[in-house]
Motif scaffolding. Structure first.
Motif, PDB file in Angstrom:
ATOM      1  N   THR A   7       0.614  -7.741   1.379  1.00  0.00           N
ATOM      2  CA  THR A   7      -0.459  -8.022   2.187  1.00  0.00           C
ATOM      3  C   THR A   7      -1.224  -7.356   1.806  1.00  0.00           C
ATOM      4  OG1 THR A   7       1.143  -8.857   4.082  1.00  0.00           O
ATOM      5  CG2 THR A   7      -1.294  -8.321   4.335  1.00  0.00           C
ATOM      6  N   TRP A   8      -2.014  -6.306   1.366  1.00  0.00           N
ATOM      7  CA  TRP A   8      -3.406  -5.870   1.485  1.00  0.00           C
ATOM      8  C   TRP A   8      -2.689  -4.944  -0.159  1.00  0.00           C
ATOM      9  CZ3 TRP A   8      -7.284  -6.223   2.983  1.00  0.00           C
ATOM     10  CH2 TRP A   8      -7.148  -7.226   4.550  1.00  0.00           C
ATOM     11  N   PRO A   9      -2.753  -5.657  -1.861  1.00  0.00           N
ATOM     12  CA  PRO A   9      -2.746  -4.996  -2.636  1.00  0.00           C
ATOM     13  C   PRO A   9      -4.168  -4.640  -3.255  1.00  0.00           C
ATOM     14  CG  PRO A   9      -2.713  -7.428  -2.667  1.00  0.00           C
ATOM     15  CD  PRO A   9      -2.653  -7.374  -1.561  1.00  0.00           C
ATOM     16  N   ILE A  10      -4.909  -4.445  -2.440  1.00  0.00           N
ATOM     17  CA  ILE A  10      -5.904  -3.881  -3.400  1.00  0.00           C
ATOM     18  C   ILE A  10      -7.034  -4.199  -1.199  1.00  0.00           C
ATOM     19  CG2 ILE A  10      -6.344  -4.338  -5.204  1.00  0.00           C
ATOM     20  CD1 ILE A  10      -8.233  -6.484  -5.375  1.00  0.00           C
ATOM     21  N   SER A  11      -8.017  -3.490  -1.394  1.00  0.00           N
ATOM     22  CA  SER A  11      -8.963  -3.174  -0.379  1.00  0.00           C
ATOM     23  C   SER A  11     -10.597  -3.397  -0.267  1.00  0.00           C
ATOM     24  CB  SER A  11      -8.969  -2.433   0.012  1.00  0.00           C
ATOM     25  OG  SER A  11      -9.411  -0.812  -0.228  1.00  0.00           O
ATOM     26  N   HIS A  12     -10.707  -3.666  -1.446  1.00  0.00           N
ATOM     27  CA  HIS A  12     -12.369  -4.525  -2.115  1.00  0.00           C
ATOM     28  C   HIS A  12     -12.377  -4.244  -3.461  1.00  0.00           C
ATOM     29  CE1 HIS A  12     -13.261  -0.118  -3.616  1.00  0.00           C
ATOM     30  NE2 HIS A  12     -11.935   0.339  -2.533  1.00  0.00           N
TER      31      HIS A  12
ATOM     32  N   TYR B 102      -0.797  -7.192 -10.436  1.00  0.00           N
ATOM     33  CA  TYR B 102       0.369  -5.657 -11.130  1.00  0.00           C
ATOM     34  C   TYR B 102       0.118  -4.996  -9.777  1.00  0.00           C
ATOM     35  CZ  TYR B 102       0.501  -0.712 -12.095  1.00  0.00           C
ATOM     36  OH  TYR B 102       1.768   0.142 -12.454  1.00  0.00           O
ATOM     37  N   ASN B 103      -0.431  -5.151  -8.602  1.00  0.00           N
ATOM     38  CA  ASN B 103      -0.067  -4.551  -7.505  1.00  0.00           C
ATOM     39  C   ASN B 103       1.074  -5.353  -6.167  1.00  0.00           C
ATOM     40  OD1 ASN B 103      -1.503  -2.172  -7.717  1.00  0.00           O
ATOM     41  ND2 ASN B 103      -2.375  -1.793  -6.682  1.00  0.00           N
TER      42      ASN B 103
ATOM     43  N   THR C  76      -7.451  -1.838   4.771  1.00  0.00           N
ATOM     44  CA  THR C  76      -7.889  -3.162   4.382  1.00  0.00           C
ATOM     45  C   THR C  76      -8.867  -3.572   4.403  1.00  0.00           C
ATOM     46  OG1 THR C  76      -8.448  -3.305   6.440  1.00  0.00           O
ATOM     47  CG2 THR C  76      -6.530  -3.842   6.596  1.00  0.00           C
ATOM     48  N   SER C  77     -10.341  -2.085   3.663  1.00  0.00           N
ATOM     49  CA  SER C  77     -11.273  -2.320   3.491  1.00  0.00           C
ATOM     50  C   SER C  77     -11.844  -1.241   3.602  1.00  0.00           C
ATOM     51  CB  SER C  77     -12.613  -3.086   4.249  1.00  0.00           C
ATOM     52  OG  SER C  77     -12.507  -2.189   5.223  1.00  0.00           O
TER      53      SER C  77
END
Length: 88
Positions: free
Chosen positions: A66-71, A19-20, A46-47
């Motif tokens: 690059t960072w669609p989610i972090s965890h 989705y992201n 990033t986390s």
């Protein structure tokens, strides 16, 4: 961790990434360069422990891709910001 919980977390993460990925990709096609980040108040970029808190920030389309989610179980979403243009 029970297998069911692992499967659920993996499925949610994969769907959130998909989705992201779509939102920044479509924004890029439309010429938008920046995205607003909607995320949990304590979530890092990033986390979850990253001191660079994500929610409410503006990130480039490339950073968002690059960072669609972090965890796992991340609630991150992006909103295109066509009104934001970089200073020259």
């Amino acid at each position: 961790m029970p297998v069911q919980a692992w499967v659920e977390a993996a499925t949610l993460a994969k769907s959130a990434v998909a989705y992201n990925a779509g939102t920044p990709n479509r924004a890029r096609e439309a010429g938008v360069q920046f995205m607003e980040v909607f995320d949990g108040a304590g979530c890092g970029w990033t986390s979850h422990q990253d001191p660079d808190k994500a929610s409410g920030t503006l990130r480039t389309v490339e950073e968002a891709a690059t960072w669609p989610i972090s965890h796992p179980r991340c609630t991150r979403a992006f909103g295109p910001r066509p009104d934001h243009v970089p200073e020259v």
